[in-house]
Design a protein around this motif. Sequence first.
Motif, PDB file in Angstrom:
ATOM      1  N   ASP A  46       0.843  -1.189   0.000  1.00  0.00           N
ATOM      2  CA  ASP A  46       0.000   0.000   0.000  1.00  0.00           C
ATOM      3  C   ASP A  46       0.890   1.255   0.000  1.00  0.00           C
ATOM      4  N   THR A  47       0.481   2.261  -0.777  1.00  0.00           N
ATOM      5  CA  THR A  47       1.269   3.493  -0.884  1.00  0.00           C
ATOM      6  C   THR A  47       0.615   4.595  -0.060  1.00  0.00           C
ATOM      7  N   PRO A  48       1.207   4.967   1.073  1.00  0.00           N
ATOM      8  CA  PRO A  48       0.642   6.047   1.885  1.00  0.00           C
ATOM      9  C   PRO A  48       0.824   7.394   1.180  1.00  0.00           C
ATOM     10  N   ASP A  49       0.059   8.399   1.605  1.00  0.00           N
ATOM     11  CA  ASP A  49       0.297   9.746   1.122  1.00  0.00           C
ATOM     12  C   ASP A  49       1.719  10.148   1.481  1.00  0.00           C
ATOM     13  N   HIS A  50       2.395  10.808   0.560  1.00  0.00           N
ATOM     14  CA  HIS A  50       3.793  11.155   0.803  1.00  0.00           C
ATOM     15  C   HIS A  50       4.160  12.444   0.073  1.00  0.00           C
ATOM     16  N   SER A  51       5.219  13.057   0.520  1.00  0.00           N
ATOM     17  CA  SER A  51       5.756  14.260  -0.116  1.00  0.00           C
ATOM     18  C   SER A  51       7.237  14.350   0.199  1.00  0.00           C
ATOM     19  N   CYS A  52       7.928  15.265  -0.461  1.00  0.00           N
ATOM     20  CA  CYS A  52       9.375  15.405  -0.279  1.00  0.00           C
ATOM     21  C   CYS A  52       9.698  15.887   1.134  1.00  0.00           C
ATOM     22  N   ILE A  53      10.795  15.385   1.660  1.00  0.00           N
ATOM     23  CA  ILE A  53      11.293  15.863   2.950  1.00  0.00           C
ATOM     24  C   ILE A  53      11.904  17.250   2.774  1.00  0.00           C
ATOM     25  N   ILE A  54      11.559  18.155   3.649  1.00  0.00           N
ATOM     26  CA  ILE A  54      12.171  19.482   3.678  1.00  0.00           C
ATOM     27  C   ILE A  54      13.175  19.492   4.831  1.00  0.00           C
ATOM     28  N   PRO A  55      14.453  19.618   4.537  1.00  0.00           N
ATOM     29  CA  PRO A  55      15.466  19.538   5.591  1.00  0.00           C
ATOM     30  C   PRO A  55      15.230  20.556   6.706  1.00  0.00           C
ATOM     31  N   ASN A  56      15.446  20.119   7.930  1.00  0.00           N
ATOM     32  CA  ASN A  56      15.394  20.961   9.131  1.00  0.00           C
ATOM     33  C   ASN A  56      13.986  21.430   9.517  1.00  0.00           C
ATOM     34  N   LEU A  57      12.974  21.039   8.764  1.00  0.00           N
ATOM     35  CA  LEU A  57      11.624  21.500   9.089  1.00  0.00           C
ATOM     36  C   LEU A  57      11.151  20.916  10.416  1.00  0.00           C
ATOM     37  N   ASP A  58      11.335  19.620  10.611  1.00  0.00           N
ATOM     38  CA  ASP A  58      10.877  18.989  11.847  1.00  0.00           C
ATOM     39  C   ASP A  58      11.611  19.545  13.069  1.00  0.00           C
ATOM     40  N   ALA A  59      12.873  19.928  12.879  1.00  0.00           N
ATOM     41  CA  ALA A  59      13.662  20.426  14.010  1.00  0.00           C
ATOM     42  C   ALA A  59      13.167  21.779  14.514  1.00  0.00           C
ATOM     43  N   MET A  60      12.351  22.470  13.705  1.00  0.00           N
ATOM     44  CA  MET A  60      11.862  23.797  14.112  1.00  0.00           C
ATOM     45  C   MET A  60      10.684  23.711  15.082  1.00  0.00           C
ATOM     46  N   ASN A  61      10.077  22.501  15.219  1.00  0.00           N
ATOM     47  CA  ASN A  61       8.964  22.291  16.155  1.00  0.00           C
ATOM     48  C   ASN A  61       7.845  23.312  15.954  1.00  0.00           C
ATOM     49  N   LEU A  62       7.391  23.431  14.722  1.00  0.00           N
ATOM     50  CA  LEU A  62       6.350  24.396  14.387  1.00  0.00           C
ATOM     51  C   LEU A  62       4.967  23.795  14.557  1.00  0.00           C
ATOM     52  N   THR A  63       3.974  24.649  14.627  1.00  0.00           N
ATOM     53  CA  THR A  63       2.593  24.191  14.637  1.00  0.00           C
ATOM     54  C   THR A  63       2.257  23.647  13.251  1.00  0.00           C
ATOM     55  N   THR A  64       1.152  22.934  13.148  1.00  0.00           N
ATOM     56  CA  THR A  64       0.762  22.347  11.864  1.00  0.00           C
ATOM     57  C   THR A  64       0.544  23.419  10.813  1.00  0.00           C
ATOM     58  N   ASN A  65      -0.098  24.523  11.181  1.00  0.00           N
ATOM     59  CA  ASN A  65      -0.361  25.597  10.214  1.00  0.00           C
ATOM     60  C   ASN A  65       0.932  26.201   9.685  1.00  0.00           C
ATOM     61  N   LYS A  66       1.884  26.474  10.587  1.00  0.00           N
ATOM     62  CA  LYS A  66       3.151  27.067  10.159  1.00  0.00           C
ATOM     63  C   LYS A  66       3.963  26.077   9.331  1.00  0.00           C
ATOM     64  N   SER A  67       3.914  24.810   9.725  1.00  0.00           N
ATOM     65  CA  SER A  67       4.620  23.782   8.964  1.00  0.00           C
ATOM     66  C   SER A  67       4.053  23.669   7.560  1.00  0.00           C
ATOM     67  N   ASN A  68       2.729  23.670   7.440  1.00  0.00           N
ATOM     68  CA  ASN A  68       2.096  23.599   6.120  1.00  0.00           C
ATOM     69  C   ASN A  68       2.377  24.845   5.301  1.00  0.00           C
ATOM     70  N   HIS A  69       2.542  25.990   5.970  1.00  0.00           N
ATOM     71  CA  HIS A  69       2.869  27.227   5.261  1.00  0.00           C
ATOM     72  C   HIS A  69       4.233  27.096   4.586  1.00  0.00           C
ATOM     73  N   ILE A  70       5.214  26.559   5.316  1.00  0.00           N
ATOM     74  CA  ILE A  70       6.537  26.372   4.728  1.00  0.00           C
ATOM     75  C   ILE A  70       6.484  25.324   3.625  1.00  0.00           C
ATOM     76  N   ARG A  71       5.710  24.263   3.830  1.00  0.00           N
ATOM     77  CA  ARG A  71       5.576  23.245   2.789  1.00  0.00           C
ATOM     78  C   ARG A  71       5.000  23.854   1.513  1.00  0.00           C
ATOM     79  N   SER A  72       4.036  24.730   1.656  1.00  0.00           N
ATOM     80  CA  SER A  72       3.411  25.347   0.481  1.00  0.00           C
ATOM     81  C   SER A  72       4.395  26.211  -0.303  1.00  0.00           C
ATOM     82  N   LYS A  73       5.447  26.705   0.371  1.00  0.00           N
ATOM     83  CA  LYS A  73       6.468  27.501  -0.302  1.00  0.00           C
ATOM     84  C   LYS A  73       7.604  26.633  -0.835  1.00  0.00           C
ATOM     85  N   SER A  74       7.671  25.393  -0.401  1.00  0.00           N
ATOM     86  CA  SER A  74       8.752  24.503  -0.807  1.00  0.00           C
ATOM     87  C   SER A  74       8.308  23.429  -1.788  1.00  0.00           C
TER      88      SER A  74
END
Length: 228
Positions: A46-74
């Motif tokens: 089974d293929t789960p939903d997936h997307s590219c890893i953005i380096p250092n994003l998880d280390a920033m400990n952002l809220t979901t909204n802020k994390s998705n904001h950066i994803r939308s720019k990357s």
Amino acid sequence: MALTLEEVMVKKVGQFGRCQCIYLAIYGLVIIPYAMMAMSLIFMLDTPDHSCIIPNLDAMNLTTNKSNHIRSKSLPVEQNGRETFSNCQMYDLDYGNSSLLQNMLDSGNISGSVGMVSCQFGWTYDDSVYQRTMVSEWNLVCDRLPLKNLVQAISFSIGGIIGVPIVGRLSDMFGRKKVVIITTVVLGLCSGLTSLARSIFVFIPLRIIQAATSPYTTGCAHCKIVIL
């Protein structure tokens, strides 16, 4: 009046009774695990939903909204019935710049026009349904998708095509009892080893051997009950 073939067989072996019930129960012990093995790929691949890893994003400990904001720019956004981040592409940015993500968060814009590249740092997978699958463990997505298709379409089919005539010939040469025992042992060993495989290139040969031995093993299950 001549007896039909069915009447002759019933006269010889008797009606369905206790002995036949025992045979069917023992046969079920063989065929049910085989069916589970054959159908397990539906879940393992089974293929789960997936997307590219953005380096250092998880280390920033952002809220979901802020994390998705950066994803939308990357990550490019795709329309597949719903808006989702691209599975296989990301914007060609200088992700080695430690201030890049923070600038995205502060300004919300990317200066200049940028191209797109394939995922450079791997993929992140949604684990809400499956904690992990073969696809997420071995990254069988995007340019590695043909490997997933190879497992689905070829490994079991090729094994059956190769195994049936070879095992049948060996049975004629050495006797069915010996071959049934050997194929059962090989099938059991390969089934266990597939669960320990750490590479798709190890899994595929083991799966082919499973397929080569399983038709004879399961097809002769009723013979094993009598012979052994």
